[in-house]
Design a protein around this motif. Structure first.
Motif, PDB file in Angstrom:
ATOM      1  N   UNK A  17       0.882  -1.195  -0.152  1.00  0.00           N
ATOM      2  CA  UNK A  17      -0.100  -0.019   0.131  1.00  0.00           C
ATOM      3  C   UNK A  17       0.678   1.330   0.048  1.00  0.00           C
ATOM      4  N   UNK A  18       1.935   1.104   0.817  1.00  0.00           N
ATOM      5  CA  UNK A  18       2.650   2.528   0.707  1.00  0.00           C
ATOM      6  C   UNK A  18       3.284   2.768  -0.647  1.00  0.00           C
ATOM      7  N   UNK A  19       3.478   1.647  -1.439  1.00  0.00           N
ATOM      8  CA  UNK A  19       4.156   2.161  -2.841  1.00  0.00           C
ATOM      9  C   UNK A  19       3.111   2.348  -3.892  1.00  0.00           C
ATOM     10  N   UNK A  20       1.650   2.154  -3.654  1.00  0.00           N
ATOM     11  CA  UNK A  20       0.630   2.599  -4.379  1.00  0.00           C
ATOM     12  C   UNK A  20       0.974   3.734  -5.617  1.00  0.00           C
ATOM     13  N   UNK A  21       1.257   4.721  -5.096  1.00  0.00           N
ATOM     14  CA  UNK A  21       1.594   6.087  -5.788  1.00  0.00           C
ATOM     15  C   UNK A  21       2.750   5.912  -6.543  1.00  0.00           C
ATOM     16  N   UNK A  22       3.988   5.448  -5.864  1.00  0.00           N
ATOM     17  CA  UNK A  22       5.468   5.590  -6.206  1.00  0.00           C
ATOM     18  C   UNK A  22       5.619   4.748  -7.617  1.00  0.00           C
ATOM     19  N   UNK A  23       4.934   3.653  -7.310  1.00  0.00           N
ATOM     20  CA  UNK A  23       5.036   2.644  -8.585  1.00  0.00           C
ATOM     21  C   UNK A  23       4.867   3.318 -10.144  1.00  0.00           C
ATOM     22  N   UNK A  24       4.201   4.567  -9.975  1.00  0.00           N
ATOM     23  CA  UNK A  24       3.738   5.137 -11.273  1.00  0.00           C
ATOM     24  C   UNK A  24       4.815   6.229 -11.614  1.00  0.00           C
ATOM     25  N   UNK A  25       5.782   6.312 -10.680  1.00  0.00           N
ATOM     26  CA  UNK A  25       7.023   7.526 -10.972  1.00  0.00           C
ATOM     27  C   UNK A  25       8.139   6.599 -11.944  1.00  0.00           C
ATOM     28  N   UNK A  26       8.652   7.135 -12.841  1.00  0.00           N
ATOM     29  CA  UNK A  26       9.579   6.691 -13.858  1.00  0.00           C
ATOM     30  C   UNK A  26      10.735   6.249 -13.082  1.00  0.00           C
ATOM     31  N   UNK A  27      11.117   5.144 -13.418  1.00  0.00           N
ATOM     32  CA  UNK A  27      12.282   4.286 -12.930  1.00  0.00           C
ATOM     33  C   UNK A  27      12.292   3.653 -11.380  1.00  0.00           C
ATOM     34  N   UNK A  28      10.754   3.733 -10.808  1.00  0.00           N
ATOM     35  CA  UNK A  28      10.753   3.141  -9.399  1.00  0.00           C
ATOM     36  C   UNK A  28      10.394   1.824  -9.722  1.00  0.00           C
ATOM     37  N   UNK A  29      10.877   0.734  -8.929  1.00  0.00           N
ATOM     38  CA  UNK A  29      10.483  -0.376  -8.868  1.00  0.00           C
ATOM     39  C   UNK A  29      10.183  -0.745  -7.318  1.00  0.00           C
ATOM     40  N   UNK A  30       9.081  -1.701  -7.479  1.00  0.00           N
ATOM     41  CA  UNK A  30       8.516  -2.193  -6.219  1.00  0.00           C
ATOM     42  C   UNK A  30       9.453  -2.952  -5.437  1.00  0.00           C
ATOM     43  N   UNK A  31       9.545  -2.763  -4.290  1.00  0.00           N
ATOM     44  CA  UNK A  31      10.045  -3.697  -3.203  1.00  0.00           C
ATOM     45  C   UNK A  31       9.848  -5.165  -3.476  1.00  0.00           C
ATOM     46  N   UNK A  32       8.729  -5.531  -4.234  1.00  0.00           N
ATOM     47  CA  UNK A  32       8.329  -6.901  -4.295  1.00  0.00           C
ATOM     48  C   UNK A  32       8.767  -7.444  -5.822  1.00  0.00           C
ATOM     49  N   UNK A  33       9.749  -6.965  -6.288  1.00  0.00           N
ATOM     50  CA  UNK A  33      10.020  -7.186  -7.711  1.00  0.00           C
ATOM     51  C   UNK A  33      11.131  -8.574  -7.757  1.00  0.00           C
ATOM     52  N   UNK A  34      11.780  -9.022  -6.690  1.00  0.00           N
ATOM     53  CA  UNK A  34      12.561 -10.103  -6.234  1.00  0.00           C
ATOM     54  C   UNK A  34      13.174 -10.825  -7.631  1.00  0.00           C
ATOM     55  N   UNK A  35      13.810 -10.076  -8.257  1.00  0.00           N
ATOM     56  CA  UNK A  35      14.600 -10.567  -9.532  1.00  0.00           C
ATOM     57  C   UNK A  35      13.981 -10.793 -10.744  1.00  0.00           C
ATOM     58  N   UNK A  36      12.713 -10.205 -10.752  1.00  0.00           N
ATOM     59  CA  UNK A  36      12.003  -9.918 -11.954  1.00  0.00           C
ATOM     60  C   UNK A  36      12.509  -8.937 -12.677  1.00  0.00           C
ATOM     61  N   UNK A  37      12.919  -9.131 -13.940  1.00  0.00           N
ATOM     62  CA  UNK A  37      13.459  -8.029 -14.777  1.00  0.00           C
ATOM     63  C   UNK A  37      12.466  -6.873 -15.153  1.00  0.00           C
ATOM     64  N   UNK A  38      13.145  -5.662 -15.309  1.00  0.00           N
ATOM     65  CA  UNK A  38      12.339  -4.324 -15.688  1.00  0.00           C
ATOM     66  C   UNK A  38      13.010  -3.209 -15.092  1.00  0.00           C
ATOM     67  N   UNK A  39      12.647  -2.081 -15.761  1.00  0.00           N
ATOM     68  CA  UNK A  39      13.207  -0.678 -15.584  1.00  0.00           C
ATOM     69  C   UNK A  39      12.455   0.327 -14.841  1.00  0.00           C
ATOM     70  N   UNK A  40      11.053   0.028 -14.519  1.00  0.00           N
ATOM     71  CA  UNK A  40      10.275   1.046 -13.998  1.00  0.00           C
ATOM     72  C   UNK A  40       9.713   2.014 -14.835  1.00  0.00           C
ATOM     73  N   UNK A  41       9.664   1.533 -15.902  1.00  0.00           N
ATOM     74  CA  UNK A  41       8.832   2.582 -16.998  1.00  0.00           C
ATOM     75  C   UNK A  41       7.384   2.444 -17.481  1.00  0.00           C
ATOM     76  N   UNK A  42       7.252   1.052 -17.464  1.00  0.00           N
ATOM     77  CA  UNK A  42       5.998   0.880 -18.182  1.00  0.00           C
ATOM     78  C   UNK A  42       4.609   1.391 -17.388  1.00  0.00           C
ATOM     79  N   UNK A  43       4.782   1.351 -15.993  1.00  0.00           N
ATOM     80  CA  UNK A  43       3.772   1.954 -15.306  1.00  0.00           C
ATOM     81  C   UNK A  43       3.500   3.562 -15.437  1.00  0.00           C
ATOM     82  N   UNK A  44       4.793   4.017 -15.439  1.00  0.00           N
ATOM     83  CA  UNK A  44       4.791   5.449 -15.427  1.00  0.00           C
ATOM     84  C   UNK A  44       4.157   6.037 -16.959  1.00  0.00           C
TER      85      UNK A  44
END
Length: 188
Positions: free
Chosen positions: A111-138
């Motif tokens: 819940x504390x990351x619900x707004x942050x995940x839409x910020x460019x290059x932010x990746x959730x703490x639950x990513x655990x080895x899943x590839x990505x750059x934090x761009x898609x949701x932004x």
């Protein structure tokens, strides 16, 4: 995957520089079905559950931009879900808005990351080895905003996330609307 990352970066750049947005009356049900069929072809073992009412009104949006939003949300659901659990997609009309939900049974977004995940290059703490750059949701957030829509994430009871997008329903006789967007990245 690299092509999708580049496409997302180009979309962010165009929106940042105030690209004009044209929205049309779009058959959202058909657009969703097309994107899910492409996903079925790429991931034939993934179970997809789809609920789209036959009387779903058209939405005012840019079909190409909405396709990118749907691709990003469905791809994220694919990446973050256990392979044996379905991805669920629903659509409905609520208060003159066409609302689409993409639901997974992954670890969910804290819940504390619900707004942050839409910020460019932010990746959730639950990513655990899943590839990505934090761009898609932004990109999703900027595209939805540019089309007069919204996007949010909610935790699912029993685990996972629900991403909800909302767009204005088209009214009778409505065909094209053009808007200018300025500094969308700075205004969110």
């Amino acid at each position: 995957r690299l092509v999708r990352v580049i496409e997302n970066l180009l979309v962010l750049a165009r929106l940042e520089f105030g690209a004009s947005q044209r929205t049309h009356s779009v058959d959202l049900g058909s657009l969703i079905e097309q994107q899910l069929e492409k996903h079925r072809q790429a991931f034939p073992h993934r179970q997809l559950s789809v609920v789209i009412p036959k009387d779903l009104p058209e939405a005012m949006c840019d079909a190409t931009q909405l396709e990118l939003v749907l691709v990003n949300l469905i791809t994220n659901a694919e990446k973050y879900s256990h392979p044996d659990l379905p991805i669920e997609v629903t659509a409905a009309c609520e208060d003159e808005q066409v609302v689409v939900s993409v639901m997974d049974r992954g670890k969910g977004v804290p819940p504390e990351e619900a707004d942050m995940i839409f910020t460019p290059f932010y990746r959730s703490s639950n990513k655990e080895g899943i590839p990505g750059m934090g761009i898609g949701l932004a990109v999703c957030k900027r595209l939805m905003h540019a089309q007069g829509g919204t996007i949010k994430v909610q935790q699912r009871e029993g685990g996972g996330s629900t991403f909800v997008i909302s767009l204005p329903a088209a009214t009778a006789g409505q065909t094209v609307r053009s808007t200018e967007q300025h500094s969308i990245l700075a205004s969110t």
